[in-house]
Motif scaffolding. Sequence first.
Motif, mmCIF file in Angstrom:
data_model
loop_
_atom_site.group_PDB
_atom_site.id
_atom_site.type_symbol
_atom_site.label_atom_id
_atom_site.label_comp_id
_atom_site.label_asym_id
_atom_site.label_seq_id
_atom_site.Cartn_x
_atom_site.Cartn_y
_atom_site.Cartn_z
ATOM 1 N N ALA A 113 0.870 -1.182 0.000
ATOM 2 C CA ALA A 113 0.000 0.000 0.000
ATOM 3 C C ALA A 113 0.904 1.229 0.000
ATOM 4 O O ALA A 113 1.757 1.379 0.876
ATOM 5 C CB ALA A 113 -0.909 -0.008 1.221
ATOM 6 N N ARG A 114 0.731 2.085 -1.000
ATOM 7 C CA ARG A 114 1.629 3.235 -1.162
ATOM 8 C C ARG A 114 0.904 4.541 -0.903
ATOM 9 O O ARG A 114 -0.304 4.635 -1.112
ATOM 10 C CB ARG A 114 2.165 3.285 -2.594
ATOM 11 N N GLU A 115 1.657 5.537 -0.540
ATOM 12 C CA GLU A 115 1.052 6.861 -0.424
ATOM 13 C C GLU A 115 1.260 7.622 -1.726
ATOM 14 O O GLU A 115 2.380 7.799 -2.203
ATOM 15 C CB GLU A 115 1.656 7.662 0.727
ATOM 16 N N GLY A 116 0.143 8.023 -2.323
ATOM 17 C CA GLY A 116 0.211 8.887 -3.503
ATOM 18 C C GLY A 116 -0.214 10.277 -3.096
ATOM 19 O O GLY A 116 0.588 11.135 -2.759
ATOM 20 N N CYS A 117 -1.532 10.468 -3.077
ATOM 21 C CA CYS A 117 -2.062 11.807 -2.770
ATOM 22 C C CYS A 117 -2.178 12.072 -1.277
ATOM 23 O O CYS A 117 -2.058 13.209 -0.826
ATOM 24 C CB CYS A 117 -3.431 11.954 -3.416
ATOM 25 N N GLY A 118 -2.462 11.021 -0.501
ATOM 26 C CA GLY A 118 -2.667 11.192 0.935
ATOM 27 C C GLY A 118 -4.022 11.788 1.290
ATOM 28 O O GLY A 118 -4.286 12.055 2.467
ATOM 29 N N ILE A 119 -4.895 11.965 0.316
ATOM 30 C CA ILE A 119 -6.205 12.584 0.588
ATOM 31 C C ILE A 119 -7.365 11.804 -0.061
ATOM 32 O O ILE A 119 -8.408 12.370 -0.361
ATOM 33 C CB ILE A 119 -6.246 14.056 0.130
ATOM 34 N N GLY A 120 -7.152 10.517 -0.298
ATOM 35 C CA GLY A 120 -8.273 9.707 -0.777
ATOM 36 C C GLY A 120 -8.627 9.868 -2.238
ATOM 37 O O GLY A 120 -9.742 9.498 -2.630
ATOM 38 N N MET A 121 -7.698 10.366 -3.047
ATOM 39 C CA MET A 121 -8.041 10.642 -4.444
ATOM 40 C C MET A 121 -7.411 9.676 -5.455
ATOM 41 O O MET A 121 -7.854 9.625 -6.593
ATOM 42 C CB MET A 121 -7.599 12.063 -4.827
ATOM 43 N N CYS A 122 -6.363 8.921 -5.073
ATOM 44 C CA CYS A 122 -5.606 8.196 -6.109
ATOM 45 C C CYS A 122 -5.706 6.678 -6.027
ATOM 46 O O CYS A 122 -5.416 5.992 -7.001
ATOM 47 C CB CYS A 122 -4.138 8.606 -6.070
ATOM 48 N N GLY A 123 -6.043 6.137 -4.874
ATOM 49 C CA GLY A 123 -6.189 4.682 -4.740
ATOM 50 C C GLY A 123 -4.891 3.918 -4.570
ATOM 51 O O GLY A 123 -4.919 2.692 -4.450
ATOM 52 N N ALA A 124 -3.756 4.609 -4.508
ATOM 53 C CA ALA A 124 -2.478 3.889 -4.368
ATOM 54 C C ALA A 124 -2.372 3.182 -3.013
ATOM 55 O O ALA A 124 -1.616 2.226 -2.867
ATOM 56 C CB ALA A 124 -1.312 4.863 -4.532
ATOM 57 N N CYS A 125 -3.126 3.638 -2.044
ATOM 58 C CA CYS A 125 -3.050 3.092 -0.680
ATOM 59 C C CYS A 125 -4.153 2.079 -0.409
ATOM 60 O O CYS A 125 -4.380 1.717 0.745
ATOM 61 C CB CYS A 125 -3.165 4.233 0.321
ATOM 62 N N THR A 126 -4.846 1.613 -1.457
ATOM 63 C CA THR A 126 -6.017 0.747 -1.257
ATOM 64 C C THR A 126 -5.674 -0.526 -0.484
ATOM 65 O O THR A 126 -4.702 -1.214 -0.793
ATOM 66 C CB THR A 126 -6.616 0.356 -2.631
ATOM 67 N N MET A 137 -10.725 0.203 0.479
ATOM 68 C CA MET A 137 -10.725 1.451 1.257
ATOM 69 C C MET A 137 -9.380 2.141 1.076
ATOM 70 O O MET A 137 -8.363 1.485 0.886
ATOM 71 C CB MET A 137 -10.890 1.156 2.753
ATOM 72 N N SER A 138 -9.386 3.448 1.208
ATOM 73 C CA SER A 138 -8.134 4.209 1.167
ATOM 74 C C SER A 138 -7.518 4.195 2.561
ATOM 75 O O SER A 138 -8.063 4.808 3.493
ATOM 76 C CB SER A 138 -8.408 5.653 0.741
ATOM 77 N N ALA A 139 -6.394 3.509 2.690
ATOM 78 C CA ALA A 139 -5.761 3.397 4.014
ATOM 79 C C ALA A 139 -5.197 4.735 4.489
ATOM 80 O O ALA A 139 -4.929 4.901 5.674
ATOM 81 C CB ALA A 139 -4.651 2.340 3.976
ATOM 82 N N CYS A 140 -5.048 5.680 3.563
ATOM 83 C CA CYS A 140 -4.557 7.008 3.970
ATOM 84 C C CYS A 140 -5.641 7.806 4.681
ATOM 85 O O CYS A 140 -5.344 8.821 5.310
ATOM 86 C CB CYS A 140 -4.036 7.796 2.772
ATOM 87 N N LEU A 141 -6.887 7.363 4.582
ATOM 88 C CA LEU A 141 -7.996 8.109 5.195
ATOM 89 C C LEU A 141 -8.488 7.457 6.483
ATOM 90 O O LEU A 141 -9.355 8.008 7.152
ATOM 91 C CB LEU A 141 -9.180 8.206 4.224
HETATM 92 S S1 FES Z 1 -2.713 7.902 -1.009
HETATM 93 FE FE1 FES Z 1 -4.089 8.525 -2.599
HETATM 94 S S2 FES Z 1 -5.973 7.687 -1.948
HETATM 95 FE FE2 FES Z 1 -4.627 7.250 -0.308
#
Ligand code: FES
Length: 164
Positions: free
Chosen positions: A42-55, A63-67
């Motif tokens: 699970a990676r951090e992309g946007c950190g605000i729930g917009m990119c899905g990299a942290c799914t 779910m977005s694990a960053c949220l």
């Molecule tokens: S890091 Fe982009 S949705 Fe979580």
Amino acid sequence: MSFSLNASPVRLHVNGSTCSVLARLDETLLDVLRRELKLFGAREGCGIGMCGACTVLVDGKPMSACLMLASLAEGLDLVTIEGLADGGNLHPIQEAFVDHTAFQCSYCTPGFILTTKVLLEENPAPSVDEIREYLSGNLCRCGSYVKIIDAVLDAAERLRSEGD
Ligand code: FES
Ligand code: FES
């Protein structure tokens, strides 16, 4: 009332195992999975729930694990990309992504694969438009979308033939 932000133990159920990790109240599940459990899929992309990299999958849903706060994940069933393969055997969706080279840098790939897993559980024979719609919360900055769609169609076929 005062809140302590000191780390305290949180019990997480991840990829079939229960473990105790240290997490502050304000820490996200993404940070804790990576720091405490060394699950780097699970990676951090946007950190605000917009990119899905942290799914990650939480009780079977993407779910977005960053949220999500790690403390709120206690008692929930968590699956990361590291939990998808069966021993040394890749999951059919992983195989399809590899066979179609459905990535370039692969930063987005774990998120796409986990979201695809739920899509295909809910809809075993999705159309291209349905795939696009379902995966719309996952972004690929390398623009591998055409190959990703091909891989999802192929994965659906593989999973259907496994069920025959
Ligand atoms: S890091 Fe982009 S949705 Fe979580
Ligand atoms: S393969 Fe690079 S972001 Fe998708």
